[in-house]
Write a protein that holds these residues in place. Structure first.
Motif, PDB file in Angstrom:
ATOM      1  N   PRO A  55       0.824  -1.195   0.000  1.00 19.90           N
ATOM      2  CA  PRO A  55       0.000   0.000   0.000  1.00 19.90           C
ATOM      3  C   PRO A  55       0.865   1.254   0.000  1.00 19.90           C
ATOM      4  O   PRO A  55       1.986   1.248   0.490  1.00 19.90           O
ATOM      5  CB  PRO A  55      -0.798  -0.115   1.306  1.00 19.90           C
ATOM      6  CG  PRO A  55       0.069  -0.949   2.185  1.00 19.90           C
ATOM      7  CD  PRO A  55       0.774  -1.908   1.276  1.00 19.90           C
ATOM      8  N   VAL A  56       0.347   2.320  -0.567  1.00 18.86           N
ATOM      9  CA  VAL A  56       1.041   3.600  -0.568  1.00 18.86           C
ATOM     10  C   VAL A  56       0.240   4.566   0.287  1.00 18.86           C
ATOM     11  O   VAL A  56      -0.945   4.352   0.551  1.00 18.86           O
ATOM     12  CB  VAL A  56       1.171   4.160  -2.006  1.00 18.86           C
ATOM     13  CG1 VAL A  56       2.015   3.240  -2.847  1.00 18.86           C
ATOM     14  CG2 VAL A  56      -0.202   4.339  -2.658  1.00 18.86           C
ATOM     15  N   PRO A  57       0.876   5.648   0.781  1.00 15.51           N
ATOM     16  CA  PRO A  57       0.123   6.603   1.592  1.00 15.51           C
ATOM     17  C   PRO A  57      -1.103   7.117   0.858  1.00 15.51           C
ATOM     18  O   PRO A  57      -1.059   7.409  -0.339  1.00 15.51           O
ATOM     19  CB  PRO A  57       1.151   7.718   1.840  1.00 15.51           C
ATOM     20  CG  PRO A  57       2.478   7.030   1.740  1.00 15.51           C
ATOM     21  CD  PRO A  57       2.292   5.978   0.680  1.00 15.51           C
ATOM     22  N   ASN A  58      -2.215   7.216   1.587  1.00 16.46           N
ATOM     23  CA  ASN A  58      -3.457   7.766   1.069  1.00 16.46           C
ATOM     24  C   ASN A  58      -3.951   7.000  -0.158  1.00 16.46           C
ATOM     25  O   ASN A  58      -4.078   7.536  -1.248  1.00 16.46           O
ATOM     26  CB  ASN A  58      -3.310   9.249   0.740  1.00 16.46           C
ATOM     27  CG  ASN A  58      -4.666   9.934   0.573  1.00 16.46           C
ATOM     28  OD1 ASN A  58      -5.708   9.308   0.710  1.00 16.46           O
ATOM     29  ND2 ASN A  58      -4.638  11.211   0.287  1.00 16.46           N
ATOM     30  N   THR A  59      -4.218   5.724   0.027  1.00 15.11           N
ATOM     31  CA  THR A  59      -4.762   4.880  -1.033  1.00 15.11           C
ATOM     32  C   THR A  59      -6.286   4.947  -1.009  1.00 15.11           C
ATOM     33  O   THR A  59      -6.898   4.886   0.048  1.00 15.11           O
ATOM     34  CB  THR A  59      -4.318   3.417  -0.830  1.00 15.11           C
ATOM     35  OG1 THR A  59      -2.894   3.367  -0.833  1.00 15.11           O
ATOM     36  CG2 THR A  59      -4.857   2.526  -1.926  1.00 15.11           C
ATOM     37  N   THR A  60      -6.909   5.100  -2.187  1.00 10.18           N
ATOM     38  CA  THR A  60      -8.364   5.128  -2.269  1.00 10.18           C
ATOM     39  C   THR A  60      -8.900   3.700  -2.172  1.00 10.18           C
ATOM     40  O   THR A  60      -8.389   2.792  -2.818  1.00 10.18           O
ATOM     41  CB  THR A  60      -8.817   5.767  -3.588  1.00 10.18           C
ATOM     42  OG1 THR A  60      -8.281   7.086  -3.681  1.00 10.18           O
ATOM     43  CG2 THR A  60     -10.342   5.843  -3.664  1.00 10.18           C
ATOM     44  N   LEU A  61      -9.944   3.515  -1.365  1.00  8.86           N
ATOM     45  CA  LEU A  61     -10.503   2.190  -1.131  1.00  8.86           C
ATOM     46  C   LEU A  61     -11.610   1.874  -2.129  1.00  8.86           C
ATOM     47  O   LEU A  61     -12.398   2.739  -2.493  1.00  8.86           O
ATOM     48  CB  LEU A  61     -11.067   2.096   0.280  1.00  8.86           C
ATOM     49  CG  LEU A  61     -10.085   2.198   1.443  1.00  8.86           C
ATOM     50  CD1 LEU A  61     -10.814   2.036   2.757  1.00  8.86           C
ATOM     51  CD2 LEU A  61      -8.997   1.150   1.321  1.00  8.86           C
ATOM     52  N   SER A  62     -11.681   0.608  -2.500  1.00  8.89           N
ATOM     53  CA  SER A  62     -12.763   0.136  -3.352  1.00  8.89           C
ATOM     54  C   SER A  62     -14.034   0.001  -2.520  1.00  8.89           C
ATOM     55  O   SER A  62     -13.978  -0.119  -1.294  1.00  8.89           O
ATOM     56  CB  SER A  62     -12.400  -1.223  -3.951  1.00  8.89           C
ATOM     57  OG  SER A  62     -12.341  -2.212  -2.919  1.00  8.89           O
ATOM     58  N   PRO A  63     -15.204  -0.012  -3.169  1.00  9.19           N
ATOM     59  CA  PRO A  63     -16.459  -0.199  -2.420  1.00  9.19           C
ATOM     60  C   PRO A  63     -16.469  -1.488  -1.598  1.00  9.19           C
ATOM     61  O   PRO A  63     -17.031  -1.519  -0.502  1.00  9.19           O
ATOM     62  CB  PRO A  63     -17.526  -0.217  -3.523  1.00  9.19           C
ATOM     63  CG  PRO A  63     -16.931   0.594  -4.632  1.00  9.19           C
ATOM     64  CD  PRO A  63     -15.459   0.293  -4.588  1.00  9.19           C
ATOM     65  N   GLU A  64     -15.850  -2.554  -2.113  1.00 10.95           N
ATOM     66  CA  GLU A  64     -15.816  -3.816  -1.388  1.00 10.95           C
ATOM     67  C   GLU A  64     -15.020  -3.678  -0.091  1.00 10.95           C
ATOM     68  O   GLU A  64     -15.423  -4.181   0.961  1.00 10.95           O
ATOM     69  CB  GLU A  64     -15.197  -4.909  -2.259  1.00 10.95           C
ATOM     70  CG  GLU A  64     -15.016  -6.243  -1.546  1.00 10.95           C
ATOM     71  CD  GLU A  64     -16.321  -6.853  -1.042  1.00 10.95           C
ATOM     72  OE1 GLU A  64     -16.274  -7.590  -0.047  1.00 10.95           O
ATOM     73  OE2 GLU A  64     -17.372  -6.586  -1.659  1.00 10.95           O
ATOM     74  N   LEU A  65     -13.881  -2.971  -0.133  1.00 14.87           N
ATOM     75  CA  LEU A  65     -13.089  -2.773   1.081  1.00 14.87           C
ATOM     76  C   LEU A  65     -13.797  -1.852   2.064  1.00 14.87           C
ATOM     77  O   LEU A  65     -13.729  -2.049   3.277  1.00 14.87           O
ATOM     78  CB  LEU A  65     -11.711  -2.209   0.722  1.00 14.87           C
ATOM     79  CG  LEU A  65     -10.720  -3.201   0.117  1.00 14.87           C
ATOM     80  CD1 LEU A  65      -9.426  -2.504  -0.253  1.00 14.87           C
ATOM     81  CD2 LEU A  65     -10.449  -4.352   1.088  1.00 14.87           C
ATOM     82  N   VAL A  66     -14.496  -0.845   1.547  1.00 16.90           N
ATOM     83  CA  VAL A  66     -15.286   0.033   2.425  1.00 16.90           C
ATOM     84  C   VAL A  66     -16.327  -0.785   3.175  1.00 16.90           C
ATOM     85  O   VAL A  66     -16.533  -0.612   4.383  1.00 16.90           O
ATOM     86  CB  VAL A  66     -15.965   1.156   1.607  1.00 16.90           C
ATOM     87  CG1 VAL A  66     -16.943   1.941   2.485  1.00 16.90           C
ATOM     88  CG2 VAL A  66     -14.915   2.088   1.021  1.00 16.90           C
ATOM     89  N   LYS A  67     -16.980  -1.698   2.470  1.00 21.39           N
ATOM     90  CA  LYS A  67     -17.982  -2.566   3.090  1.00 21.39           C
ATOM     91  C   LYS A  67     -17.358  -3.422   4.185  1.00 21.39           C
ATOM     92  O   LYS A  67     -17.930  -3.586   5.268  1.00 21.39           O
ATOM     93  CB  LYS A  67     -18.638  -3.444   2.021  1.00 21.39           C
ATOM     94  CG  LYS A  67     -19.712  -4.386   2.560  1.00 21.39           C
ATOM     95  CD  LYS A  67     -20.316  -5.213   1.431  1.00 21.39           C
ATOM     96  CE  LYS A  67     -21.356  -6.182   1.958  1.00 21.39           C
ATOM     97  NZ  LYS A  67     -21.948  -7.002   0.859  1.00 21.39           N
ATOM     98  N   ARG A  68     -16.166  -3.955   3.926  1.00 18.65           N
ATOM     99  CA  ARG A  68     -15.507  -4.811   4.919  1.00 18.65           C
ATOM    100  C   ARG A  68     -15.115  -4.013   6.160  1.00 18.65           C
ATOM    101  O   ARG A  68     -15.205  -4.515   7.280  1.00 18.65           O
ATOM    102  CB  ARG A  68     -14.286  -5.484   4.295  1.00 18.65           C
ATOM    103  CG  ARG A  68     -14.644  -6.466   3.191  1.00 18.65           C
ATOM    104  CD  ARG A  68     -13.479  -7.366   2.838  1.00 18.65           C
ATOM    105  NE  ARG A  68     -13.134  -8.257   3.952  1.00 18.65           N
ATOM    106  CZ  ARG A  68     -12.246  -9.232   3.867  1.00 18.65           C
ATOM    107  NH1 ARG A  68     -11.595  -9.427   2.729  1.00 18.65           N
ATOM    108  NH2 ARG A  68     -11.979  -9.993   4.898  1.00 18.65           N
ATOM    109  N   VAL A  69     -14.668  -2.789   5.972  1.00 23.00           N
ATOM    110  CA  VAL A  69     -14.329  -1.941   7.122  1.00 23.00           C
ATOM    111  C   VAL A  69     -15.565  -1.688   7.977  1.00 23.00           C
ATOM    112  O   VAL A  69     -15.511  -1.722   9.212  1.00 23.00           O
ATOM    113  CB  VAL A  69     -13.704  -0.611   6.653  1.00 23.00           C
ATOM    114  CG1 VAL A  69     -13.557   0.357   7.825  1.00 23.00           C
ATOM    115  CG2 VAL A  69     -12.348  -0.855   6.004  1.00 23.00           C
TER     116      VAL A  69
END
Length: 236
Positions: free
Chosen positions: A73-87
């Motif tokens: 990962p790099v600083p300030n990576t944009t999350l996919s909708p699937e990862l947002v859901k998992r969070v």
């Protein structure tokens, strides 16, 4: 060599420590080196060493904290909708008022940088600028004699708005108290949180997750230099 200091990787059985030799060669500093942008220099340096990155075992299942070379990962990576859901499905503690812009912080409860981050974010919580969500994981067991997993399990055994108080107790004692409950359900939640952290590519704590005013979700390792600017950019 990192920033003028020579790193030393010391191993004693299954315990390892990282030290940095001072320029005069007469003293060593033990710990983790972070750059001003929050980049964990030590973790990247030791990643190629077999066994250096901890593997956490919970309820019989193994979850790799990271797989060097696969997730970068790099600083300030944009999350996919699937990862947002998992969070959103992760187990968290809450600090501050409901309805405020939320900042999620992935923590190891015995990580000194996670503890420091809590102190730096508390004024923003007190002013009502944010609601802080604490997402406990355990990735420092290999460095602290397997103390992180019981500490994280104790946090996840508390109800969400009491998790910070439980963490403060652990911070004061430097370990989990004998009288703090650690439930089987909390152990399962920790397993699930570790899965989420792995999916995000978390390599160190604290790691921040937030949504901006345009609705995009982001993840970054460490605290930014200008926390106030980050807070101003949060969306609900």
């Amino acid at each position: 060599m990192n920033h003028g200091l020579q790193g030393v990787y010391a191993v004693n059985g299954d315990i390892f420590r990282v030290f940095y030799l001072t320029p005069d060669g007469q003293a060593v500093i033990g710990g983790v080196m972070w750059e001003q942008d929050g980049h964990n220099v030590t973790r990247d340096t030791i990643a190629p060493i077999k066994g250096a990155i901890p593997t956490v075992t919970i309820t019989g299942a193994k979850v790799d904290a990271t797989q060097p070379g696969q997730i970068r990962p790099v600083p300030n990576t944009t999350l996919s909708p699937e990862l947002v859901k998992r969070v959103k499905q992760a187990s968290v503690g809450l600090v501050g008022q409901d309805g405020r812009p939320r900042l999620t912080m992935v923590i190891d409860p015995l990580c000194p940088w996670s503890i420091r981050a809590l102190g730096e974010l508390e004024p923003f919580v007190t002013r009502g600028d944010i609601q802080l969500a604490l997402l406990p994981i355990a990735i420092n067991d290999h460095e602290n004699g397997n103390a992180s997993t019981p500490a994280a399990t104790a946090l996840l055994s508390a109800v969400p708005f009491e998790m910070e108080a439980a963490w403060q107790k652990i911070i004061d004692l430097h370990h989990v108290a004998d009288d703090m409950p650690r439930t089987d359900e909390a152990a399962l939640h920790l397993q699930q949180n570790m899965d989420v952290a792995h999916a995000l590519g978390v390599r160190g704590t604290p790691t921040l997750i937030w949504r901006d005013k345009a609705g995009a979700s982001h993840v970054t390792e460490g605290l930014p230099n200008d926390i106030a600017r980050l807070v101003r950019g949060l969306g609900k």
